[in-house]
Design a protein around this motif. Structure first.
Motif, PDB file in Angstrom:
ATOM      1  N   ALA A  74      47.328  34.173  45.736  1.00 26.89           N
ATOM      2  CA  ALA A  74      46.746  35.433  45.225  1.00 26.89           C
ATOM      3  C   ALA A  74      45.757  36.034  46.218  1.00 26.89           C
ATOM      4  O   ALA A  74      45.779  35.726  47.416  1.00 26.89           O
ATOM      5  CB  ALA A  74      46.095  35.196  43.860  1.00 26.89           C
ATOM      6  N   CYS A  75      44.854  36.884  45.702  1.00 30.38           N
ATOM      7  CA  CYS A  75      44.085  37.786  46.567  1.00 30.38           C
ATOM      8  C   CYS A  75      43.111  37.115  47.532  1.00 30.38           C
ATOM      9  O   CYS A  75      42.760  37.709  48.558  1.00 30.38           O
ATOM     10  CB  CYS A  75      43.368  38.831  45.713  1.00 30.38           C
ATOM     11  SG  CYS A  75      43.029  38.341  44.031  1.00 30.38           S
ATOM     12  N   CYS A  76      42.628  35.893  47.279  1.00 29.53           N
ATOM     13  CA  CYS A  76      41.747  35.205  48.239  1.00 29.53           C
ATOM     14  C   CYS A  76      42.436  35.071  49.600  1.00 29.53           C
ATOM     15  O   CYS A  76      41.779  34.922  50.634  1.00 29.53           O
ATOM     16  CB  CYS A  76      41.385  33.810  47.733  1.00 29.53           C
ATOM     17  SG  CYS A  76      39.902  33.780  46.728  1.00 29.53           S
ATOM     18  N   GLY A 112      43.820  31.350  46.168  1.00 31.86           N
ATOM     19  CA  GLY A 112      44.284  32.225  45.092  1.00 31.86           C
ATOM     20  C   GLY A 112      44.454  31.533  43.754  1.00 31.86           C
ATOM     21  O   GLY A 112      44.377  30.311  43.639  1.00 31.86           O
ATOM     22  N   THR A 113      44.687  32.361  42.737  1.00 29.85           N
ATOM     23  CA  THR A 113      44.886  31.881  41.366  1.00 29.85           C
ATOM     24  C   THR A 113      46.144  31.023  41.294  1.00 29.85           C
ATOM     25  O   THR A 113      47.162  31.374  41.881  1.00 29.85           O
ATOM     26  CB  THR A 113      45.095  33.087  40.422  1.00 29.85           C
ATOM     27  OG1 THR A 113      44.299  34.177  40.885  1.00 29.85           O
ATOM     28  CG2 THR A 113      44.759  32.751  39.001  1.00 29.85           C
ATOM     29  N   GLY A 139      37.515  30.128  46.450  1.00 34.52           N
ATOM     30  CA  GLY A 139      37.377  31.179  45.435  1.00 34.52           C
ATOM     31  C   GLY A 139      37.227  30.643  44.023  1.00 34.52           C
ATOM     32  O   GLY A 139      37.539  29.487  43.721  1.00 34.52           O
ATOM     33  N   ALA A 140      36.737  31.537  43.162  1.00 33.06           N
ATOM     34  CA  ALA A 140      36.488  31.156  41.770  1.00 33.06           C
ATOM     35  C   ALA A 140      37.763  30.668  41.091  1.00 33.06           C
ATOM     36  O   ALA A 140      37.737  29.712  40.305  1.00 33.06           O
ATOM     37  CB  ALA A 140      35.906  32.361  41.016  1.00 33.06           C
ATOM     38  N   CYS A 141      38.893  31.300  41.399  1.00 31.74           N
ATOM     39  CA  CYS A 141      40.154  30.878  40.773  1.00 31.74           C
ATOM     40  C   CYS A 141      40.520  29.459  41.217  1.00 31.74           C
ATOM     41  O   CYS A 141      40.989  28.646  40.421  1.00 31.74           O
ATOM     42  CB  CYS A 141      41.280  31.843  41.143  1.00 31.74           C
ATOM     43  SG  CYS A 141      41.132  33.432  40.344  1.00 31.74           S
ATOM     44  N   MET A 147      38.238  34.448  36.745  1.00 30.91           N
ATOM     45  CA  MET A 147      38.263  35.390  35.614  1.00 30.91           C
ATOM     46  C   MET A 147      39.439  35.128  34.674  1.00 30.91           C
ATOM     47  O   MET A 147      39.494  35.639  33.581  1.00 30.91           O
ATOM     48  CB  MET A 147      38.292  36.831  36.128  1.00 30.91           C
ATOM     49  CG  MET A 147      39.554  37.206  36.827  1.00 30.91           C
ATOM     50  SD  MET A 147      39.603  38.954  37.190  1.00 30.91           S
ATOM     51  CE  MET A 147      38.713  38.998  38.729  1.00 30.91           C
ATOM     52  N   PHE A 148      40.386  34.291  35.128  1.00 32.21           N
ATOM     53  CA  PHE A 148      41.548  33.972  34.282  1.00 32.21           C
ATOM     54  C   PHE A 148      41.413  32.597  33.632  1.00 32.21           C
ATOM     55  O   PHE A 148      42.385  32.064  33.092  1.00 32.21           O
ATOM     56  CB  PHE A 148      42.829  34.005  35.130  1.00 32.21           C
ATOM     57  CG  PHE A 148      42.929  35.212  36.014  1.00 32.21           C
ATOM     58  CD1 PHE A 148      43.208  36.460  35.467  1.00 32.21           C
ATOM     59  CD2 PHE A 148      42.739  35.111  37.388  1.00 32.21           C
ATOM     60  CE1 PHE A 148      43.296  37.587  36.285  1.00 32.21           C
ATOM     61  CE2 PHE A 148      42.827  36.225  38.208  1.00 32.21           C
ATOM     62  CZ  PHE A 148      43.100  37.465  37.663  1.00 32.21           C
ATOM     63  N   GLY A 170      33.081  32.216  45.167  1.00 27.00           N
ATOM     64  CA  GLY A 170      33.135  33.649  45.490  1.00 27.00           C
ATOM     65  C   GLY A 170      34.400  34.248  44.916  1.00 27.00           C
ATOM     66  O   GLY A 170      35.346  33.531  44.590  1.00 27.00           O
ATOM     67  N   CYS A 171      34.398  35.575  44.767  1.00 25.30           N
ATOM     68  CA  CYS A 171      35.585  36.238  44.221  1.00 25.30           C
ATOM     69  C   CYS A 171      35.783  37.572  44.924  1.00 25.30           C
ATOM     70  O   CYS A 171      35.393  38.602  44.408  1.00 25.30           O
ATOM     71  CB  CYS A 171      35.440  36.441  42.712  1.00 25.30           C
ATOM     72  SG  CYS A 171      36.895  37.240  41.955  1.00 25.30           S
ATOM     73  N   PRO A 172      36.373  37.564  46.099  1.00 26.14           N
ATOM     74  CA  PRO A 172      36.735  36.380  46.869  1.00 26.14           C
ATOM     75  C   PRO A 172      35.565  35.941  47.748  1.00 26.14           C
ATOM     76  O   PRO A 172      34.671  36.735  48.001  1.00 26.14           O
ATOM     77  CB  PRO A 172      37.862  36.907  47.762  1.00 26.14           C
ATOM     78  CG  PRO A 172      37.479  38.339  48.008  1.00 26.14           C
ATOM     79  CD  PRO A 172      36.787  38.819  46.773  1.00 26.14           C
TER      80      PRO A 172
HETATM   81  S1  SF4 Z   1      38.765  34.299  43.183  1.00 22.41           S
HETATM   82 FE1  SF4 Z   1      38.894  36.517  42.995  1.00 22.41          FE
HETATM   83  S2  SF4 Z   1      39.770  37.183  44.939  1.00 22.41           S
HETATM   84 FE2  SF4 Z   1      40.177  34.984  44.750  1.00 22.41          FE
HETATM   85  S3  SF4 Z   1      42.183  34.833  43.825  1.00 22.41           S
HETATM   86 FE3  SF4 Z   1      40.693  34.779  42.171  1.00 22.41          FE
HETATM   87  S4  SF4 Z   1      40.525  36.911  41.522  1.00 22.41           S
HETATM   88 FE4  SF4 Z   1      41.476  36.932  43.528  1.00 22.41          FE
END
Ligand code: SF4
Length: 201
Positions: A74-76, A112-113, A139-141, A147-148, A170-172
């Motif tokens: 994912a986005c990280c 990523g998630t 990252g937080a995921c 957040m998920f 961090g996010c990210p």
């Molecule tokens: S931590 Fe934030 S940036 Fe990284 S994968 Fe999760 S939602 Fe995306």
């Protein structure tokens, strides 16, 4: 003195004088000792010999050439890619090579998630990586699902399916944070002991 039936006679004073001249000549040329033929070796030893331990040598080699397996769900991943580019230059830490094959990698950066549907594949990639191997949860995921976290579909942290060595929040997280996490992992690798590794079941 008699030699081969002939009798020789010498003046004692003359003999003493000749002997004295020989000694004086030798003494005048003997003010400095002959150089030790092995002296060059003595001088070369301090600048050319480095003492270390097998652990330090092995850990230095391992932490200086970490090969990362591709794991960008994912986005990280965009921050990881940024860390690998010229501005942040991950290659300064000996790890610019990212591998598509887990067999050629010893580091997984979980950028990523992670969904439960994807989890078995990530676990399989981890299992196929070369030993010794390490994981950075990015990252937080990667740490907790981010957040998920409450979602039925999302794994609440990679540490549910594989062991994690370093967490980068961090996010990210920015590339600097990831580089800091990499330095932390390198410090961790530097403390490894070969004996403990061998003793492992
Ligand atoms: S931590 Fe934030 S940036 Fe990284 S994968 Fe999760 S939602 Fe995306």
């Amino acid at each position: 003195m008699e030699v081969a039936g002939k009798r020789y006679s010498y003046d004692d004073k003359e003999l003493d004088r000749a002997e004295g001249e020989v000694i004086e000549a030798l003494e005048s040329h003997s003010q400095q000792p002959f150089p030790d033929p092995d002296r060059w070796l003595e001088e070369q030893v301090p600048p050319n010999i480095l003492l270390t331990t097998v652990d330090a040598m092995l850990n230095w080699a391992r932490r200086s050439s970490l090969w990362t397996v591709l794991c960008f769900p994912a986005c990280c991943a965009f921050e990881l890619m940024s860390a690998a580019c010229s501005r942040f230059d991950i290659s300064r830490f000996g790890m610019e090579i990212m591998r598509a094959s887990p067999r050629q990698a010893d580091l997984m950066i979980t950028a990523g998630t992670l969904t439960w549907k994807m989890a078995p594949q990530v676990r399989r990639v981890y299992d196929q990586m070369a030993e010794p191997k390490w994981v950075i949860a990015m990252g937080a995921c990667g740490i907790s699902g981010g957040m998920f976290a409450g979602s039925y579909a999302v794994v609440p942290g990679y540490n549910r399916i594989i062991p994690v060595d370093v967490y980068v929040p961090g996010c990210p997280p920015r590339p600097e944070a990831l580089l800091n996490g990499i330095r932390m992992l390198q410090d961790k690798i530097a403390k490894r002991s070969l004996l403990e590794e061998v003793k492992k079941p």
